[in-house]
Motif scaffolding. Sequence first.
Motif, mmCIF file in Angstrom:
data_model
loop_
_atom_site.group_PDB
_atom_site.id
_atom_site.type_symbol
_atom_site.label_atom_id
_atom_site.label_comp_id
_atom_site.label_asym_id
_atom_site.label_seq_id
_atom_site.Cartn_x
_atom_site.Cartn_y
_atom_site.Cartn_z
ATOM 1 N N LEU A 27 0.857 -1.180 0.000
ATOM 2 C CA LEU A 27 0.000 0.000 0.000
ATOM 3 C C LEU A 27 0.896 1.234 0.000
ATOM 4 C CD1 LEU A 27 -2.581 -1.146 2.693
ATOM 5 C CD2 LEU A 27 -2.748 -1.370 0.197
ATOM 6 N N LEU A 28 0.960 1.926 -1.121
ATOM 7 C CA LEU A 28 1.856 3.072 -1.266
ATOM 8 C C LEU A 28 1.127 4.367 -0.960
ATOM 9 C CD1 LEU A 28 3.687 2.039 -4.560
ATOM 10 C CD2 LEU A 28 4.527 1.871 -2.219
ATOM 11 N N GLY A 29 1.437 4.952 0.165
ATOM 12 C CA GLY A 29 0.911 6.258 0.523
ATOM 13 C C GLY A 29 -0.298 6.227 1.423
ATOM 14 N N PRO A 30 -0.578 7.381 2.012
ATOM 15 C CA PRO A 30 -1.652 7.462 3.008
ATOM 16 C C PRO A 30 -3.040 7.144 2.460
ATOM 17 C CG PRO A 30 -0.645 9.635 2.626
ATOM 18 C CD PRO A 30 0.156 8.631 1.866
ATOM 19 N N ARG A 31 -3.312 7.473 1.227
ATOM 20 C CA ARG A 31 -4.651 7.164 0.686
ATOM 21 C C ARG A 31 -4.843 5.668 0.498
ATOM 22 N NH1 ARG A 31 -7.049 11.995 -2.662
ATOM 23 N NH2 ARG A 31 -5.948 13.659 -1.600
ATOM 24 N N ALA A 32 -3.838 4.992 -0.023
ATOM 25 C CA ALA A 32 -3.937 3.537 -0.166
ATOM 26 C C ALA A 32 -4.083 2.880 1.196
ATOM 27 C CB ALA A 32 -2.714 2.999 -0.896
ATOM 28 N N ILE A 33 -3.310 3.366 2.156
ATOM 29 C CA ILE A 33 -3.377 2.826 3.518
ATOM 30 C C ILE A 33 -4.770 3.042 4.104
ATOM 31 C CG2 ILE A 33 -2.516 3.138 5.877
ATOM 32 C CD1 ILE A 33 0.242 3.815 4.554
ATOM 33 N N ALA A 34 -5.311 4.232 3.919
ATOM 34 C CA ALA A 34 -6.622 4.559 4.495
ATOM 35 C C ALA A 34 -7.750 3.747 3.870
ATOM 36 C CB ALA A 34 -6.906 6.048 4.325
ATOM 37 N N VAL A 38 -8.878 -1.848 7.254
ATOM 38 C CA VAL A 38 -10.235 -1.939 7.794
ATOM 39 C C VAL A 38 -10.728 -0.602 8.323
ATOM 40 C CG1 VAL A 38 -11.661 -3.025 9.563
ATOM 41 C CG2 VAL A 38 -9.963 -4.365 8.361
ATOM 42 N N ASP A 39 -9.888 0.085 9.081
ATOM 43 C CA ASP A 39 -10.292 1.347 9.695
ATOM 44 C C ASP A 39 -9.806 2.520 8.861
ATOM 45 O OD1 ASP A 39 -11.396 0.032 11.910
ATOM 46 O OD2 ASP A 39 -9.409 -0.144 12.817
ATOM 47 N N ASP A 40 -10.477 3.645 8.995
ATOM 48 C CA ASP A 40 -10.044 4.874 8.343
ATOM 49 C C ASP A 40 -8.875 5.419 9.144
ATOM 50 O OD1 ASP A 40 -9.721 7.217 6.971
ATOM 51 O OD2 ASP A 40 -11.534 8.157 7.725
ATOM 52 N N ASN A 41 -7.693 4.917 8.825
ATOM 53 C CA ASN A 41 -6.528 5.248 9.633
ATOM 54 C C ASN A 41 -5.414 5.751 8.730
ATOM 55 O OD1 ASN A 41 -4.629 5.518 11.577
ATOM 56 N ND2 ASN A 41 -4.597 3.379 12.199
ATOM 57 N N THR A 42 -5.483 7.018 8.359
ATOM 58 C CA THR A 42 -4.442 7.587 7.509
ATOM 59 C C THR A 42 -3.142 7.761 8.276
ATOM 60 O OG1 THR A 42 -5.246 9.813 8.009
ATOM 61 C CG2 THR A 42 -6.031 8.795 5.985
ATOM 62 N N ASP A 43 -3.184 7.649 9.600
ATOM 63 C CA ASP A 43 -1.979 7.756 10.417
ATOM 64 C C ASP A 43 -1.439 6.389 10.816
ATOM 65 O OD1 ASP A 43 -2.098 10.545 10.370
ATOM 66 O OD2 ASP A 43 -3.447 10.593 12.085
ATOM 67 N N ALA A 44 -1.844 5.350 10.087
ATOM 68 C CA ALA A 44 -1.363 4.005 10.405
ATOM 69 C C ALA A 44 0.158 3.987 10.338
ATOM 70 C CB ALA A 44 -1.948 3.000 9.424
ATOM 71 N N ASP A 45 0.739 3.137 11.135
ATOM 72 C CA ASP A 45 2.197 3.051 11.195
ATOM 73 C C ASP A 45 2.758 2.660 9.831
ATOM 74 O OD1 ASP A 45 2.245 3.668 13.884
ATOM 75 O OD2 ASP A 45 2.235 1.569 14.515
ATOM 76 N N LEU A 46 3.678 3.491 9.356
ATOM 77 C CA LEU A 46 4.377 3.138 8.133
ATOM 78 C C LEU A 46 5.188 1.877 8.380
ATOM 79 C CD1 LEU A 46 5.693 6.497 6.627
ATOM 80 C CD2 LEU A 46 3.847 5.048 5.793
ATOM 81 N N LEU A 58 -1.120 -6.892 4.210
ATOM 82 C CA LEU A 58 -1.001 -5.538 3.675
ATOM 83 C C LEU A 58 0.216 -4.881 4.304
ATOM 84 C CD1 LEU A 58 -4.735 -4.433 4.048
ATOM 85 C CD2 LEU A 58 -3.636 -5.443 2.039
ATOM 86 N N TRP A 59 1.049 -4.263 3.465
ATOM 87 C CA TRP A 59 2.259 -3.607 3.950
ATOM 88 C C TRP A 59 2.107 -2.110 3.721
ATOM 89 C CZ3 TRP A 59 7.784 -4.022 1.505
ATOM 90 C CH2 TRP A 59 8.727 -3.583 2.429
ATOM 91 N N ASN A 60 2.030 -1.348 4.801
ATOM 92 C CA ASN A 60 1.857 0.111 4.736
ATOM 93 C C ASN A 60 3.195 0.782 4.426
ATOM 94 O OD1 ASN A 60 -0.818 -0.257 5.510
ATOM 95 N ND2 ASN A 60 -0.366 0.054 7.658
ATOM 96 N N LEU A 61 3.245 1.461 3.288
ATOM 97 C CA LEU A 61 4.482 2.093 2.832
ATOM 98 C C LEU A 61 4.258 3.565 2.523
ATOM 99 C CD1 LEU A 61 5.586 -0.736 0.402
ATOM 100 C CD2 LEU A 61 6.567 -0.195 2.626
ATOM 101 N N PRO A 62 5.322 4.346 2.597
ATOM 102 C CA PRO A 62 5.190 5.758 2.218
ATOM 103 C C PRO A 62 4.963 5.870 0.707
ATOM 104 C CG PRO A 62 7.472 5.228 2.726
ATOM 105 C CD PRO A 62 6.670 4.011 3.039
ATOM 106 N N SER A 63 4.371 6.966 0.303
ATOM 107 C CA SER A 63 4.198 7.225 -1.123
ATOM 108 C C SER A 63 5.546 7.564 -1.753
ATOM 109 C CB SER A 63 3.227 8.387 -1.340
ATOM 110 O OG SER A 63 3.827 9.590 -0.893
ATOM 111 N N LEU A 64 5.605 7.519 -3.059
ATOM 112 C CA LEU A 64 6.837 7.900 -3.741
ATOM 113 C C LEU A 64 7.183 9.357 -3.456
ATOM 114 C CD1 LEU A 64 6.265 6.070 -7.130
ATOM 115 C CD2 LEU A 64 7.656 5.332 -5.188
ATOM 116 N N GLU A 65 6.158 10.198 -3.375
ATOM 117 C CA GLU A 65 6.381 11.608 -3.056
ATOM 118 C C GLU A 65 6.995 11.765 -1.663
ATOM 119 O OE1 GLU A 65 3.439 10.408 -4.156
ATOM 120 O OE2 GLU A 65 3.304 11.292 -6.162
#
Length: 93
Positions: A27-34, A38-46, A58-65
């Motif tokens: 999952l690249l970036g906060p929107r993909a993570i959110a 399951v939860d609306d968690n844009t602050d999920a741990d990278l 699911l692997w929470n990753l930073p966006s390319l930006e």
Amino acid sequence: DAAAARACVRELLEFECSHASVSFVWLLGPRAIAFANVDDNTDADLFSVTAFQGGVRLWNLPSLEQLMSQQQLKPELWQHMQKLMAHWSQQHA
């Protein structure tokens, strides 16, 4: 609304994962993570890995930006990737 969008994204992921051999979804970036989690968690741990369905994670990753603007994320990404490489190597052995 956001809940409907999240449900749609998760249903699409479930469909795609059921038709291919998948162990991780990056999952690249906060929107993909959110929208994929399951939860609306844009602050999920990278770099965290969470269970999805059928053994898929699911692997929470930073966006390319984020990687380009926050240079400290690159070595963190590499460290986390090295921890998971053993799992990917075993999958193809």
